[in-house]
Scaffold this motif. Structure first.
Motif, mmCIF file in Angstrom:
data_model
loop_
_atom_site.group_PDB
_atom_site.id
_atom_site.type_symbol
_atom_site.label_atom_id
_atom_site.label_comp_id
_atom_site.label_asym_id
_atom_site.label_seq_id
_atom_site.Cartn_x
_atom_site.Cartn_y
_atom_site.Cartn_z
ATOM 1 N N GLY A 1 -5.595 28.757 -11.955
ATOM 2 C CA GLY A 1 -4.819 27.758 -11.069
ATOM 3 C C GLY A 1 -3.390 27.484 -11.606
ATOM 4 O O GLY A 1 -2.477 26.927 -11.045
ATOM 5 N N ILE A 2 -3.109 28.289 -12.760
ATOM 6 C CA ILE A 2 -1.663 27.858 -13.422
ATOM 7 C C ILE A 2 -0.901 29.448 -12.994
ATOM 8 O O ILE A 2 -0.944 30.350 -14.032
ATOM 9 C CB ILE A 2 -1.914 27.641 -14.773
ATOM 10 C CG1 ILE A 2 -2.451 26.532 -15.222
ATOM 11 C CG2 ILE A 2 -0.574 27.754 -15.449
ATOM 12 C CD1 ILE A 2 -2.873 26.056 -16.509
ATOM 13 N N GLU A 3 -0.532 29.372 -11.872
ATOM 14 C CA GLU A 3 0.289 30.636 -11.691
ATOM 15 C C GLU A 3 1.613 30.857 -12.048
ATOM 16 O O GLU A 3 2.479 29.634 -11.605
ATOM 17 C CB GLU A 3 -0.047 31.157 -10.013
ATOM 18 C CG GLU A 3 -1.349 31.046 -9.429
ATOM 19 C CD GLU A 3 -1.857 31.368 -8.119
ATOM 20 O OE1 GLU A 3 -0.857 32.351 -7.791
ATOM 21 O OE2 GLU A 3 -2.404 31.012 -7.401
ATOM 22 N N GLY B 1 -21.270 21.169 -15.844
ATOM 23 C CA GLY B 1 -20.880 22.651 -15.924
ATOM 24 C C GLY B 1 -19.709 22.978 -16.621
ATOM 25 O O GLY B 1 -19.465 22.264 -17.642
ATOM 26 N N THR B 2 -19.051 24.105 -16.332
ATOM 27 C CA THR B 2 -17.872 24.560 -17.219
ATOM 28 C C THR B 2 -16.583 24.996 -16.661
ATOM 29 O O THR B 2 -15.763 25.339 -17.075
ATOM 30 C CB THR B 2 -18.314 26.356 -17.764
ATOM 31 O OG1 THR B 2 -18.502 27.086 -16.580
ATOM 32 C CG2 THR B 2 -19.580 26.127 -18.555
ATOM 33 N N VAL B 3 -16.705 24.454 -15.456
ATOM 34 C CA VAL B 3 -15.360 24.637 -14.628
ATOM 35 C C VAL B 3 -14.421 23.404 -14.498
ATOM 36 O O VAL B 3 -14.946 22.229 -14.284
ATOM 37 C CB VAL B 3 -15.561 25.039 -13.238
ATOM 38 C CG1 VAL B 3 -14.335 25.161 -12.161
ATOM 39 C CG2 VAL B 3 -16.516 26.631 -13.173
ATOM 40 N N VAL B 4 -13.274 23.553 -14.835
ATOM 41 C CA VAL B 4 -12.273 22.610 -14.548
ATOM 42 C C VAL B 4 -11.426 22.959 -13.382
ATOM 43 O O VAL B 4 -10.891 24.146 -13.296
ATOM 44 C CB VAL B 4 -11.371 22.238 -15.645
ATOM 45 C CG1 VAL B 4 -10.135 21.158 -15.443
ATOM 46 C CG2 VAL B 4 -12.144 21.566 -16.883
ATOM 47 N N LYS B 5 -11.273 22.403 -12.315
ATOM 48 C CA LYS B 5 -10.316 22.681 -11.263
ATOM 49 C C LYS B 5 -8.723 22.234 -11.475
ATOM 50 O O LYS B 5 -8.365 21.256 -12.146
ATOM 51 C CB LYS B 5 -10.571 22.097 -9.928
ATOM 52 C CG LYS B 5 -11.923 22.273 -9.497
ATOM 53 C CD LYS B 5 -11.879 23.900 -8.831
ATOM 54 C CE LYS B 5 -13.354 24.355 -8.235
ATOM 55 N NZ LYS B 5 -13.118 25.546 -7.511
ATOM 56 N N THR B 6 -7.887 23.187 -10.885
ATOM 57 C CA THR B 6 -6.540 23.165 -11.566
ATOM 58 C C THR B 6 -5.550 23.465 -10.242
ATOM 59 O O THR B 6 -5.773 24.473 -9.453
ATOM 60 C CB THR B 6 -6.114 24.128 -12.534
ATOM 61 O OG1 THR B 6 -7.062 24.085 -13.684
ATOM 62 C CG2 THR B 6 -4.844 23.882 -13.272
ATOM 63 N N ARG B 7 -4.553 22.743 -10.219
ATOM 64 C CA ARG B 7 -3.344 22.832 -9.162
ATOM 65 C C ARG B 7 -2.244 22.270 -9.723
ATOM 66 O O ARG B 7 -2.143 21.458 -10.184
ATOM 67 C CB ARG B 7 -4.017 22.240 -7.776
ATOM 68 C CG ARG B 7 -3.207 22.668 -6.499
ATOM 69 C CD ARG B 7 -3.705 22.623 -5.311
ATOM 70 N NE ARG B 7 -2.826 22.757 -4.204
ATOM 71 C CZ ARG B 7 -2.580 24.066 -3.598
ATOM 72 N NH1 ARG B 7 -3.187 25.079 -4.509
ATOM 73 N NH2 ARG B 7 -1.661 24.388 -2.741
ATOM 74 N N GLY B 8 -1.061 23.270 -9.256
ATOM 75 C CA GLY B 8 0.131 22.655 -9.812
ATOM 76 C C GLY B 8 1.308 23.890 -9.386
ATOM 77 O O GLY B 8 0.825 24.953 -8.904
ATOM 78 N N ARG B 9 2.388 23.646 -10.236
ATOM 79 C CA ARG B 9 3.145 24.854 -9.871
ATOM 80 C C ARG B 9 4.280 24.787 -11.472
ATOM 81 O O ARG B 9 4.304 23.450 -12.025
ATOM 82 C CB ARG B 9 4.240 24.753 -8.950
ATOM 83 C CG ARG B 9 4.970 23.126 -9.049
ATOM 84 C CD ARG B 9 5.522 22.982 -7.315
ATOM 85 N NE ARG B 9 6.273 21.833 -7.462
ATOM 86 C CZ ARG B 9 5.640 20.840 -7.390
ATOM 87 N NH1 ARG B 9 4.522 20.556 -7.338
ATOM 88 N NH2 ARG B 9 6.445 19.447 -7.555
#
Length: 317
Positions: free
Chosen positions: A93-95, A183-191
């Protein structure tokens, strides 16, 4: 609950009660009207699109839509009922934006700085050991030791946290005695963006990062299965100055500014950890529900300085 930070100060948010999804349908049996839960008979319920979202390339104009009766998270589906269900997993999510020559930096130098900025964000917010309460050693190793006070203050915040100097203003850490990840996942969004500094920042290149991280959590007690989520939005400004002109360490990052808004973490605990609240906590102690302005922790349409600085409530987790 949560905190807004502008460097080292802030306000807070707390979770709102959630309602299980379902619809009321009528079934006639033996001459009696019986109420049953029938989700498919709830025309106003919008299950929403679950396809992955594209990268965020600019500030959204509004918050993600809300379902009237969102599904509750489970151990198997910890992001159920959350807009984050459509977000990228972890570091994906860190593009990074395309690198181009900016200010004193060449294209290759900008690319390297963007790479290191991502490494910092990953180490500070996504490292499983850090999330479990460990020291963010990899993140600290990227900080320029020549930046006055910053590295020393961050180190001190980890060993002797205070309200004014709390490591959770920059690092996502939970107390393993209380909670663990579901679980093992953290969701990520941004710029992330790059620009040449102006005014008092002239001569530097600024990398601005604005990301939201969603952590599903369960209590550490054996057999616990109630899932809650803590939502952390962070903005970090990295300042890069020409080592030929300024006393800086080549290849390290200077952190010029950081801010955070945390949804669902205790307002009054400053021990260096985030402390999520569960619905069962509110059921056991109704007085634990704080009053205050309500905000949507998934709303990325506003600057952090537009949000309330006092302890309040979140509209969803």
């Amino acid at each position: 609950m949560g905190w807004d930070y502008d460097g080292h100060d802030g306000g807070a948010q707390s979770p709102a009660a959630r309602i299980a999804s379902g619809a009321v349908g009528i079934v006639v049996a033996a001459g009696l009207a019986i109420l049953v839960l029938r989700p498919e008979l709830m025309p106003w319920r919008d299950a929403g699109d679950t396809s992955p979202l594209g990268a965020e390339t600019e500030r959204p104009s509004a918050a993600p839509s809300q379902e009237a009766f969102p599904d509750l998270p489970t151990l198997r589906e910890p992001f159920k009922g959350s807009p984050a269900l459509r977000w990228a997993d972890g570091a994906a999510g860190i593009e990074l934006p395309a690198a181009k020559a900016t200010g004193w930096m060449s294209k290759a130098q900008v690319a390297d700085a963007l790479k290191k900025s991502k490494e910092f964000l990953v180490a500070a917010n996504l490292d499983p050991a850090v999330i479990k309460g460990g020291k963010p050693a990899a993140a600290l190793a990227l900080v320029d030791p020549k930046q006055p006070d910053v590295l020393a203050d961050l180190e001190k915040s980890l060993t002797a946290p205070t309200e004014e100097n709390d490591p959770t203003s920059l690092f996502s850490r939970f107390d393993p005695k209380d909670v663990r990840q579901a679980g093992t996942v953290v969701k990520t969004r941004g710029r992330m963006t790059v620009e040449a500094g102006r005014g008092e920042d002239a001569g530097a290149v600024l990398i601005r990062a604005d990301y939201t991280f969603v952590y599903p959590l369960v209590k550490s007690a054996p057999g616990s299965d109630e899932v809650t989520r803590t939502i952390v939005r962070r903005t970090v400004v990295f300042g890069l100055s020409d080592p030929e002109e300024f006393e800086v360490t080549k290849g390290r990052l200077a952190i010029w500014e950081w801010n955070a808004n945390v949804g669902n973490s205790a307002c009054d605990r400053n021990d260096g950890f985030l402390h999520p609240q569960f619905d069962s906590d509110l059921a056991a102690d109704p007085d634990a529900e704080p009053a205050g302005p309500e905000e949507d922790p998934y709303d990325r349409s506003k600057d952090l300085d537009q949000l309330s600085q006092e302890c309040g409530t979140v509209s969803r987790t």
